[in-house]
Write a protein that holds these residues in place. Structure first.
Motif, PDB file in Angstrom:
ATOM      1  N   GLY A  68      65.637 -78.068 -24.500  1.00 21.02           N
ATOM      2  CA  GLY A  68      64.375 -77.668 -25.529  1.00 21.02           C
ATOM      3  C   GLY A  68      62.934 -78.121 -25.079  1.00 21.02           C
ATOM      4  O   GLY A  68      62.078 -77.187 -25.284  1.00 21.02           O
ATOM      5  N   HIS A  69      62.903 -79.298 -24.755  1.00 26.41           N
ATOM      6  CA  HIS A  69      61.523 -79.656 -24.157  1.00 26.41           C
ATOM      7  C   HIS A  69      61.098 -78.682 -22.930  1.00 26.41           C
ATOM      8  O   HIS A  69      60.157 -78.306 -22.878  1.00 26.41           O
ATOM      9  CB  HIS A  69      61.715 -80.996 -23.476  1.00 26.41           C
ATOM     10  N   ALA A  70      62.213 -78.345 -21.816  1.00 25.73           N
ATOM     11  CA  ALA A  70      61.812 -77.569 -20.831  1.00 25.73           C
ATOM     12  C   ALA A  70      61.567 -75.969 -21.479  1.00 25.73           C
ATOM     13  O   ALA A  70      60.692 -75.378 -20.868  1.00 25.73           O
ATOM     14  CB  ALA A  70      63.190 -77.673 -20.019  1.00 25.73           C
ATOM     15  N   ASP A  71      62.156 -75.553 -22.455  1.00 24.84           N
ATOM     16  CA  ASP A  71      61.693 -74.279 -22.741  1.00 24.84           C
ATOM     17  C   ASP A  71      60.140 -74.311 -23.472  1.00 24.84           C
ATOM     18  O   ASP A  71      59.540 -73.272 -23.114  1.00 24.84           O
ATOM     19  CB  ASP A  71      62.785 -73.855 -24.253  1.00 24.84           C
ATOM     20  N   ILE A  72      59.866 -75.442 -23.827  1.00 24.39           N
ATOM     21  CA  ILE A  72      58.458 -75.311 -24.279  1.00 24.39           C
ATOM     22  C   ILE A  72      57.486 -75.447 -23.224  1.00 24.39           C
ATOM     23  O   ILE A  72      56.430 -74.682 -23.327  1.00 24.39           O
ATOM     24  CB  ILE A  72      58.056 -76.561 -25.598  1.00 24.39           C
ATOM     25  N   LEU A  73      57.866 -76.389 -22.236  1.00 23.88           N
ATOM     26  CA  LEU A  73      56.943 -76.438 -21.263  1.00 23.88           C
ATOM     27  C   LEU A  73      57.049 -75.108 -20.365  1.00 23.88           C
ATOM     28  O   LEU A  73      55.817 -74.791 -19.931  1.00 23.88           O
ATOM     29  CB  LEU A  73      57.504 -77.517 -20.116  1.00 23.88           C
ATOM     30  N   ARG A  74      57.884 -74.339 -20.362  1.00 23.51           N
ATOM     31  CA  ARG A  74      58.059 -73.169 -19.650  1.00 23.51           C
ATOM     32  C   ARG A  74      57.225 -72.156 -20.365  1.00 23.51           C
ATOM     33  O   ARG A  74      56.467 -71.182 -19.751  1.00 23.51           O
ATOM     34  CB  ARG A  74      59.416 -72.668 -19.136  1.00 23.51           C
TER      35      ARG A  74
ATOM     36  N   LEU B 138      61.861 -83.170 -15.595  1.00 21.29           N
ATOM     37  CA  LEU B 138      62.820 -83.097 -16.594  1.00 21.29           C
ATOM     38  C   LEU B 138      64.113 -82.874 -15.766  1.00 21.29           C
ATOM     39  O   LEU B 138      65.096 -83.615 -16.281  1.00 21.29           O
ATOM     40  CB  LEU B 138      62.539 -81.809 -17.770  1.00 21.29           C
ATOM     41  N   ILE B 139      64.278 -82.028 -15.155  1.00 25.06           N
ATOM     42  CA  ILE B 139      65.668 -81.731 -14.405  1.00 25.06           C
ATOM     43  C   ILE B 139      66.111 -82.773 -13.641  1.00 25.06           C
ATOM     44  O   ILE B 139      67.319 -83.244 -13.748  1.00 25.06           O
ATOM     45  CB  ILE B 139      65.547 -80.260 -13.577  1.00 25.06           C
ATOM     46  N   LYS B 140      65.202 -83.594 -12.891  1.00 26.01           N
ATOM     47  CA  LYS B 140      65.368 -84.744 -12.138  1.00 26.01           C
ATOM     48  C   LYS B 140      65.792 -85.736 -13.179  1.00 26.01           C
ATOM     49  O   LYS B 140      66.884 -86.655 -12.855  1.00 26.01           O
ATOM     50  CB  LYS B 140      64.125 -85.107 -11.425  1.00 26.01           C
ATOM     51  N   HIS B 141      65.036 -85.989 -14.369  1.00 30.35           N
ATOM     52  CA  HIS B 141      65.468 -87.184 -15.160  1.00 30.35           C
ATOM     53  C   HIS B 141      66.974 -86.685 -15.761  1.00 30.35           C
ATOM     54  O   HIS B 141      67.622 -87.440 -15.935  1.00 30.35           O
ATOM     55  CB  HIS B 141      64.540 -87.229 -16.289  1.00 30.35           C
ATOM     56  N   VAL B 142      67.325 -85.613 -16.190  1.00 28.55           N
ATOM     57  CA  VAL B 142      68.651 -85.314 -16.894  1.00 28.55           C
ATOM     58  C   VAL B 142      69.731 -85.395 -15.842  1.00 28.55           C
ATOM     59  O   VAL B 142      70.620 -86.106 -16.165  1.00 28.55           O
ATOM     60  CB  VAL B 142      68.547 -83.743 -17.240  1.00 28.55           C
ATOM     61  N   ALA B 143      69.318 -85.293 -14.478  1.00 21.10           N
ATOM     62  CA  ALA B 143      70.377 -85.510 -13.370  1.00 21.10           C
ATOM     63  C   ALA B 143      70.668 -87.120 -13.335  1.00 21.10           C
ATOM     64  O   ALA B 143      71.765 -87.559 -13.257  1.00 21.10           O
ATOM     65  CB  ALA B 143      69.960 -84.847 -12.213  1.00 21.10           C
ATOM     66  N   GLY B 144      69.597 -87.964 -12.991  1.00 18.99           N
ATOM     67  CA  GLY B 144      69.872 -89.307 -13.048  1.00 18.99           C
ATOM     68  C   GLY B 144      70.202 -89.917 -14.251  1.00 18.99           C
ATOM     69  O   GLY B 144      70.953 -90.717 -14.247  1.00 18.99           O
ATOM     70  N   THR B 145      69.974 -89.609 -15.509  1.00 23.24           N
ATOM     71  CA  THR B 145      70.676 -89.863 -16.729  1.00 23.24           C
ATOM     72  C   THR B 145      72.299 -89.689 -16.935  1.00 23.24           C
ATOM     73  O   THR B 145      73.035 -90.611 -17.039  1.00 23.24           O
ATOM     74  CB  THR B 145      69.743 -89.323 -17.840  1.00 23.24           C
ATOM     75  N   GLU B 146      72.579 -88.393 -16.489  1.00 22.62           N
ATOM     76  CA  GLU B 146      73.783 -88.186 -16.507  1.00 22.62           C
ATOM     77  C   GLU B 146      74.695 -88.811 -15.428  1.00 22.62           C
ATOM     78  O   GLU B 146      75.742 -89.456 -15.635  1.00 22.62           O
ATOM     79  CB  GLU B 146      74.187 -86.484 -16.167  1.00 22.62           C
ATOM     80  N   GLU B 147      74.066 -89.055 -14.236  1.00 28.22           N
ATOM     81  CA  GLU B 147      74.642 -89.763 -13.094  1.00 28.22           C
ATOM     82  C   GLU B 147      74.726 -91.349 -13.494  1.00 28.22           C
ATOM     83  O   GLU B 147      76.074 -91.841 -13.338  1.00 28.22           O
ATOM     84  CB  GLU B 147      73.921 -89.840 -12.070  1.00 28.22           C
TER      85      GLU B 147
END
Length: 173
Positions: free
Chosen positions: A157-163, A51-60
């Motif tokens: 929010g997705h990450a919070d559920i996963l964690r 998810l963090i990798k995806h968010v970084a790529g999308t933002e970029e």
């Protein structure tokens, strides 16, 4: 823009909101090992590192769009881009959580600089042709930055559920 330049309230609000949601997302991976960051904890294919990798790529990608227009984003018919998009959701065996987070920090730094210095938030480009965009639609820089906020918040929010599924830790509460 120099350090002595005063940000408009709108730009300061964008930067603050981005910082808050990025912080929520980063908080979800505190104290995790690389293996935990790759682990699926729900029925979803999503992982915390992915998810963090995806968010970084999308933002970029969206930041590139703000500067370069639709030609700065690969189209959906580009097979290599489609494969890269899928890989953007996975933290590979040769990647580390620290490396994914460092890349995200660099992307965030560049986006924040763009929010601070872009001459006009109303500057707009047509969206690239894609099945998920209305034909002929355009996006202003402002709307792109708001989309980045929404994307980050949604995935935090997705990450919070996963964690929470992994070990019970919650971002809030």
């Amino acid at each position: 823009m120099t350090d002595t330049t005063t940000l408009t309230a709108e730009r300061a609000d964008l930067l603050e909101t981005l910082a808050v949601h990025r912080s929520f997302l980063r908080h979800t991976v505190q104290g995790l090992t690389d293996e935990q960051a790759r682990q699926r904890t729900t029925a979803s294919e999503l992982t915390l590192g992915g998810l963090i990798k995806h968010v970084a790529g999308t933002e970029e990608a969206w930041a590139h769009f703000v500067v370069g227009g639709p030609q700065a984003m690969a189209g959906p018919d580009d097979a290599a881009q489609a494969e890269a998009w899928g890989e953007g959701f996975r933290m590979g065996p040769d990647e580390t959580l620290a490396g994914v987070l460092a890349r995200y920090e660099e992307v965030a730094r560049r986006t924040d600089e763009l929010v601070r210095t872009l001459p006009d938030l109303d500057a707009a480009h047509p969206l690239p042709a894609a099945p998920w965009f209305e034909p002929g639609a355009v996006r202003s820089a402002r709307r792109v930055f708001l989309h980045i906020v929404a994307e980050t918040a949604q995935h935090a929010g997705h990450a919070d559920i996963l964690r929470e599924s992994l070990d019970g830790q919650k971002t809030m509460g």
